[in-house]
Motif scaffolding. Structure first.
Motif, PDB file in Angstrom:
ATOM      1  N   TYR A   4       0.876  -1.171   0.000  1.00  0.00           N
ATOM      2  CA  TYR A   4       0.000   0.000   0.000  1.00  0.00           C
ATOM      3  C   TYR A   4       0.912   1.219   0.000  1.00  0.00           C
ATOM      4  CZ  TYR A   4      -3.154   3.627   1.682  1.00  0.00           C
ATOM      5  OH  TYR A   4      -3.870   4.792   1.812  1.00  0.00           O
ATOM      6  N   TYR A   5       0.586   2.223  -0.791  1.00  0.00           N
ATOM      7  CA  TYR A   5       1.373   3.458  -0.834  1.00  0.00           C
ATOM      8  C   TYR A   5       0.470   4.661  -0.654  1.00  0.00           C
ATOM      9  CZ  TYR A   5      -0.455   4.077  -5.539  1.00  0.00           C
ATOM     10  OH  TYR A   5      -1.302   4.245  -6.605  1.00  0.00           O
ATOM     11  N   ILE A   6       1.065   5.733  -0.124  1.00  0.00           N
ATOM     12  CA  ILE A   6       0.364   7.015  -0.029  1.00  0.00           C
ATOM     13  C   ILE A   6       1.411   8.122  -0.026  1.00  0.00           C
ATOM     14  CG2 ILE A   6       0.229   6.917   2.502  1.00  0.00           C
ATOM     15  CD1 ILE A   6      -2.527   8.432   2.149  1.00  0.00           C
ATOM     16  N   ASN A   7       1.146   9.171  -0.802  1.00  0.00           N
ATOM     17  CA  ASN A   7       2.078  10.304  -0.811  1.00  0.00           C
ATOM     18  C   ASN A   7       1.401  11.571  -0.313  1.00  0.00           C
ATOM     19  OD1 ASN A   7       0.618  11.380  -2.988  1.00  0.00           O
ATOM     20  ND2 ASN A   7       2.195  10.957  -4.501  1.00  0.00           N
ATOM     21  N   GLY A   8       2.158  12.636  -0.246  1.00  0.00           N
ATOM     22  CA  GLY A   8       1.680  13.903   0.300  1.00  0.00           C
ATOM     23  C   GLY A   8       0.613  14.574  -0.535  1.00  0.00           C
ATOM     24  N   LEU A   9       0.453  14.159  -1.779  1.00  0.00           N
ATOM     25  CA  LEU A   9      -0.575  14.736  -2.645  1.00  0.00           C
ATOM     26  C   LEU A   9      -1.890  13.974  -2.541  1.00  0.00           C
ATOM     27  CD1 LEU A   9       1.611  15.373  -5.821  1.00  0.00           C
ATOM     28  CD2 LEU A   9       0.888  17.034  -4.097  1.00  0.00           C
ATOM     29  N   GLY A  10      -1.884  12.910  -1.739  1.00  0.00           N
ATOM     30  CA  GLY A  10      -3.096  12.118  -1.566  1.00  0.00           C
ATOM     31  C   GLY A  10      -3.210  10.939  -2.502  1.00  0.00           C
ATOM     32  N   ASP A  11      -2.197  10.737  -3.354  1.00  0.00           N
ATOM     33  CA  ASP A  11      -2.216   9.562  -4.222  1.00  0.00           C
ATOM     34  C   ASP A  11      -1.987   8.337  -3.351  1.00  0.00           C
ATOM     35  OD1 ASP A  11      -2.356  11.073  -6.677  1.00  0.00           O
ATOM     36  OD2 ASP A  11      -0.234  11.556  -6.374  1.00  0.00           O
ATOM     37  N   SER A  12      -2.825   7.334  -3.509  1.00  0.00           N
ATOM     38  CA  SER A  12      -2.681   6.120  -2.717  1.00  0.00           C
ATOM     39  C   SER A  12      -3.227   4.938  -3.495  1.00  0.00           C
ATOM     40  CB  SER A  12      -3.409   6.250  -1.376  1.00  0.00           C
ATOM     41  OG  SER A  12      -4.800   6.343  -1.575  1.00  0.00           O
ATOM     42  N   GLY A  13      -2.845   3.758  -3.067  1.00  0.00           N
ATOM     43  CA  GLY A  13      -3.346   2.565  -3.729  1.00  0.00           C
ATOM     44  C   GLY A  13      -2.580   1.331  -3.301  1.00  0.00           C
ATOM     45  N   HIS A  14      -2.836   0.247  -4.008  1.00  0.00           N
ATOM     46  CA  HIS A  14      -2.235  -1.042  -3.719  1.00  0.00           C
ATOM     47  C   HIS A  14      -1.549  -1.558  -4.976  1.00  0.00           C
ATOM     48  CE1 HIS A  14      -5.705  -0.538  -1.082  1.00  0.00           C
ATOM     49  NE2 HIS A  14      -4.988  -1.183  -0.184  1.00  0.00           N
ATOM     50  N   PHE A  15      -0.497  -2.345  -4.804  1.00  0.00           N
ATOM     51  CA  PHE A  15       0.124  -3.037  -5.928  1.00  0.00           C
ATOM     52  C   PHE A  15       0.876  -4.256  -5.412  1.00  0.00           C
ATOM     53  CE2 PHE A  15       3.471  -0.136  -4.601  1.00  0.00           C
ATOM     54  CZ  PHE A  15       4.655  -0.823  -4.810  1.00  0.00           C
ATOM     55  N   SER A  16       1.146  -5.175  -6.311  1.00  0.00           N
ATOM     56  CA  SER A  16       1.908  -6.379  -5.982  1.00  0.00           C
ATOM     57  C   SER A  16       3.271  -6.311  -6.651  1.00  0.00           C
ATOM     58  CB  SER A  16       1.177  -7.628  -6.477  1.00  0.00           C
ATOM     59  OG  SER A  16      -0.036  -7.792  -5.789  1.00  0.00           O
ATOM     60  N   GLU A  17       4.276  -6.815  -5.959  1.00  0.00           N
ATOM     61  CA  GLU A  17       5.639  -6.854  -6.496  1.00  0.00           C
ATOM     62  C   GLU A  17       6.392  -7.952  -5.753  1.00  0.00           C
ATOM     63  OE1 GLU A  17       8.726  -6.854  -8.396  1.00  0.00           O
ATOM     64  OE2 GLU A  17       7.453  -5.194  -9.070  1.00  0.00           O
ATOM     65  N   LYS A  18       7.137  -8.771  -6.473  1.00  0.00           N
ATOM     66  CA  LYS A  18       7.902  -9.852  -5.856  1.00  0.00           C
ATOM     67  C   LYS A  18       9.183  -9.345  -5.192  1.00  0.00           C
ATOM     68  CE  LYS A  18       6.187 -13.330  -9.007  1.00  0.00           C
ATOM     69  NZ  LYS A  18       6.489 -14.258 -10.078  1.00  0.00           N
ATOM     70  N   ASP A  19       9.750  -8.274  -5.738  1.00  0.00           N
ATOM     71  CA  ASP A  19      11.039  -7.756  -5.283  1.00  0.00           C
ATOM     72  C   ASP A  19      10.832  -6.544  -4.373  1.00  0.00           C
ATOM     73  OD1 ASP A  19      13.443  -5.988  -5.403  1.00  0.00           O
ATOM     74  OD2 ASP A  19      14.206  -7.572  -6.703  1.00  0.00           O
ATOM     75  N   LEU A  20      11.264  -6.637  -3.126  1.00  0.00           N
ATOM     76  CA  LEU A  20      11.079  -5.557  -2.152  1.00  0.00           C
ATOM     77  C   LEU A  20      11.736  -4.261  -2.607  1.00  0.00           C
ATOM     78  CD1 LEU A  20      10.096  -4.607   0.653  1.00  0.00           C
ATOM     79  CD2 LEU A  20      12.305  -5.345   1.536  1.00  0.00           C
ATOM     80  N   VAL A  21      12.955  -4.333  -3.105  1.00  0.00           N
ATOM     81  CA  VAL A  21      13.656  -3.112  -3.516  1.00  0.00           C
ATOM     82  C   VAL A  21      12.962  -2.472  -4.713  1.00  0.00           C
ATOM     83  CG1 VAL A  21      15.841  -2.143  -4.324  1.00  0.00           C
ATOM     84  CG2 VAL A  21      15.843  -3.884  -2.529  1.00  0.00           C
ATOM     85  N   LYS A  22      12.486  -3.274  -5.638  1.00  0.00           N
ATOM     86  CA  LYS A  22      11.755  -2.714  -6.782  1.00  0.00           C
ATOM     87  C   LYS A  22      10.471  -2.030  -6.300  1.00  0.00           C
ATOM     88  CE  LYS A  22      11.984  -4.685 -10.900  1.00  0.00           C
ATOM     89  NZ  LYS A  22      11.712  -5.561 -12.061  1.00  0.00           N
ATOM     90  N   ALA A  23       9.826  -2.591  -5.290  1.00  0.00           N
ATOM     91  CA  ALA A  23       8.635  -1.964  -4.712  1.00  0.00           C
ATOM     92  C   ALA A  23       8.988  -0.617  -4.081  1.00  0.00           C
ATOM     93  CB  ALA A  23       7.996  -2.890  -3.677  1.00  0.00           C
ATOM     94  N   ILE A  24      10.136  -0.563  -3.402  1.00  0.00           N
ATOM     95  CA  ILE A  24      10.580   0.705  -2.801  1.00  0.00           C
ATOM     96  C   ILE A  24      10.822   1.746  -3.881  1.00  0.00           C
ATOM     97  CG2 ILE A  24      12.464   1.831  -1.545  1.00  0.00           C
ATOM     98  CD1 ILE A  24      12.652  -0.810   0.116  1.00  0.00           C
ATOM     99  N   TYR A  25      11.521   1.366  -4.948  1.00  0.00           N
ATOM    100  CA  TYR A  25      11.754   2.311  -6.041  1.00  0.00           C
ATOM    101  C   TYR A  25      10.437   2.769  -6.666  1.00  0.00           C
ATOM    102  CZ  TYR A  25      16.827   2.272  -6.269  1.00  0.00           C
ATOM    103  OH  TYR A  25      18.149   2.471  -5.993  1.00  0.00           O
TER     104      TYR A  25
END
Length: 107
Positions: A4-25
């Protein structure tokens, strides 16, 4: 893994990713906090139980030390190398990096 992600502009949502670092990027690309969802959680519907369903993995505006404390259990740390902030594999001391074109575009 589900995130789950959320930024200061209010953009938020869910996504799937196998690689933790790729998810961070992926989250870093839009300056979003990134949360790892507990296994079996598809979506956060009830924000009252948010802390039971999600764990902060990356906070782009926090210091390297803060992010390192979170990432150490996964074998990573953050530090400045030259003029760039990098994700480092603790075992190899190598930079783990993805080209921005390799990560999901969330917005």
């Amino acid at each position: 893994m589900r995130f789950y992600y959320i930024n200061g502009l209010g953009d938020s949502g869910h996504f799937s990713e196998k690689d933790l670092v790729k998810a961070i990027y992926t989250a870093w690309n839009i300056e979003a906090d990134l949360y790892l969802l507990k296994e079996g959680t598809k979506k956060i519907n009830d924000y009252k139980s948010f802390n039971k369903q999600a764990k902060l993995i990356f906070a782009p505006y926090e210091e390297n030390e803060f992010n390192t404390e979170i990432l150490e259990e996964y074998g990573y740390k953050m530090e400045d190398r030259g003029s760039k902030r990098e994700i480092i594999d603790i075992k190899t001391n190598e930079i783990v990096k993805y080209d921005w074109s390799e990560v999901k575009q969330l917005i």
